[in-house]
Design an enzyme around this catalytic site. Structure first.
Site, PDB file in Angstrom:
ATOM      1  N   ASN A 292       0.872  -1.179   0.000  1.00 20.25           N
ATOM      2  CA  ASN A 292       0.000   0.000   0.000  1.00 20.25           C
ATOM      3  C   ASN A 292       0.906   1.224   0.000  1.00 20.25           C
ATOM      4  OD1 ASN A 292      -1.984  -1.904   0.291  1.00 20.25           O
ATOM      5  ND2 ASN A 292      -2.650  -1.260   2.322  1.00 20.25           N
ATOM      6  N   TYR A 294       1.285   5.399  -0.690  1.00 24.73           N
ATOM      7  CA  TYR A 294       0.635   6.699  -0.885  1.00 24.73           C
ATOM      8  C   TYR A 294       1.622   7.848  -1.018  1.00 24.73           C
ATOM      9  CZ  TYR A 294      -3.729   4.379   0.094  1.00 24.73           C
ATOM     10  OH  TYR A 294      -4.805   3.546   0.012  1.00 24.73           O
ATOM     11  N   GLU A 352      -2.848  -1.081  -2.714  1.00 24.70           N
ATOM     12  CA  GLU A 352      -3.532   0.221  -2.596  1.00 24.70           C
ATOM     13  C   GLU A 352      -2.617   1.300  -3.125  1.00 24.70           C
ATOM     14  OE1 GLU A 352      -4.954   1.341   1.319  1.00 24.70           O
ATOM     15  OE2 GLU A 352      -5.726  -0.680   1.687  1.00 24.70           O
TER      16      GLU A 352
END
Ligand code: FCB
Length: 452
Positions: A292, A294, A352
């Protein structure tokens, strides 16, 4: 067209969600409450008093949402099971109606040619188990393995990709040290034990899977490269500590069989002497790692912040999302290459990746969200670069399909390819949905992803 990402034909294109963030109806059909239900209903815990009571109403709009995914051309869909729907008390008697919801979801995906990626735990522990100490209880790995075993027996004939835990670091630190997420504890002595039990829970579930599973199982972790905010020795040391704390806490024991030594030093007396036998159990082979990603961490030394002695800062000026996360796509290449080098090139999925922007806009037609399109394109190019450098990357999941309940920040943070009309709950596409659909179309040309 150098700015158009190009991936192998068998690359898996997906979108991700989690149960409490989208389903709504948290107590329907005999489900037991989760710690997130409890937390969101505790005044002051979630911004604006938002809760997941309605969320995207996905529980009641399942067929509409499955059709929407088919319209995007998704090759895979990552979702999580709410443990308490299936086992209202967390253990013991099964709630057939809860299990039936996930059967219908999985069958509906397969009918539409979409491969299910099922996450067993995305933060919504049954409240009844929290009442027994939650992840602090040494029995918690066994509770999880029993629940996992039940799900394998029910769905492994149809689910090709399993994720045990989503972001165990977030359960450990925002959940038990910072108090920002459920169960909202602030206790220096809890994180080491919680993390250890989560790792054992993963290992026990994988062991159960090896006994009867026929597909693949992995773990999803949040990773971000840690860069010092200045060239000072203090900031460099702070970034190295934060790397051990976030990136290596779970992956080192899982893939190398040892905890990063920095952790015992950071936690001091709060770090127990864990038995060697536990570390041997934890190191059982995993089929893939879910990443994940970001942003990066830009790190400054700060002795007032304990135990880490470091804070994350946001550079000025820098493009950032409404989460105040810097947009830093090259960090994804760096992260993927780091995984390849440090852990001997494990199979990876980006489970993600996405961005929150304040892109409400009109509720008829298409909502323009050019910043999200740019974000996705830049991160896909960064992933493509890693693939070109030999990383074993097999798929990508956008976070998220819908604007949804963003935990303690409530509904204010919008990550979706679709926004939800607050009155009619209609799903309104953003331009990023069209961008993603067209990208998938260009790649798939009728073929199925290799994860399917
Ligand atoms: C991740 C979570 C996911 C979502 C995104 C924005 O940490 O796994 O549920 O909240 O962040």
């Amino acid at each position: 067209m150098s700015d158009d990402p190009l991936f192998p034909a068998d690359f898996l294109w997906g979108a991700a969600t989690s149960a409490y963030q989208i389903e709504g109806s948290p107590l329907a059909d005999g489900a037991g409450p989760s710690i997130w239900h409890r937390f969101a209903h505790t005044p002051g815990r979630v911004l604006n008093g938002d809760t997941g009571d309605l969320a995207c109403d996905h529980y009641r709009r399942l067929v509409e949402d499955l059709d929407l995914m088919a319209g995007l051309g998704l090759g895979a869909y990552r979702f999580s099971v709410a443990w308490g729907r299936v086992l209202p008390e967390g253990r013991g008697s099964v709630n057939p109606k809860g299990l039936d919801f996930y059967r219908r979801l999985v069958d509906g995906l397969l009918e539409r040619g979409i491969a299910p990626m099922l996450t067993l735990y995305h933060w919504d522990l049954p409240a009844a188990l929290q009442d027994r100490g939650g992840w602090l209880n040494p029995d918690s790995p066994g509770w999880f393995a029993d629940y996992a075993d039940l799900m394998f027996r029910a769905l492994d004939d149809r689910v090709p990709l399993w994720v045990t835990l989503n972001e165990p670091w977030v359960v450990t630190i925002p959940g038990h040290l910072d108090g920002e997420l459920a169960p909202g504890h602030r206790d220096l002595f809890e994180p080491p034990r919680v993390a250890h039990h989560l790792l054992l829970a993963h290992a026990e579930a994988v062991a159960a899977y090896r006994a009867l599973g026929r597909h693949r199982i992995g773990l999803a972790v949040n990773l971000e490269p840690q860069h010092p905010a200045s060239a000072s020795p203090e900031d460099r040391a702070a970034a190295a500590r934060r790397d051990a704390f976030i990136n290596r806490w779970f992956l080192d024991p899982l893939l190398l069989g040892v905890y990063p030594p920095e952790l015992a030093a950071l936690f001091g007396p709060a770090w127990p002497a864990f038995p060697d036998a536990d570390l041997k159990r934890i190191q059982a082979p995993t089929d893939f790692i879910g990443v994940n990603y970001y942003s990066r961490g830009l790190v400054r030394a700060d002795p007032d912040v304990q135990p880490l002695g470091a804070v994350r800062v946001t550079p000025e000026p820098a493009p950032r999302t409404t989460m105040d996360w810097e947009v830093y796509p090259q960090g994804l290449t760096e992260t993927l290459l780091w995984l390849k080098e440090r852990y001997a090139n494990p199979p990876l999925y980006i489970t993600e990746n996405g961005a929150a922007f304040a892109d409400g806009g009109p509720l008829d037609g298409e909502t323009p969200d050019p910043r999200r399109v740019d974000y996705l394109r830049a991160h896909l190019l960064a992933a493509q670069e890693a693939l070109a450098q030999g990383v074993d990357l097999r798929g990508y999941f956008v976070w998220s399909l819908f604007d949804n309940f963003e935990w303690a920040r409530g509904y204010g943070q919008r990550f979706g390819l679709f926004q939800i009309d607050p009155v009619s709950l209609a799903r309104v596409p953003k331009s990023s949905a069209r961008y993603y659909r067209d990208l998938i179309r260009r790649h798939r040309g009728g073929s199925r992803g290799r994860g399917a």
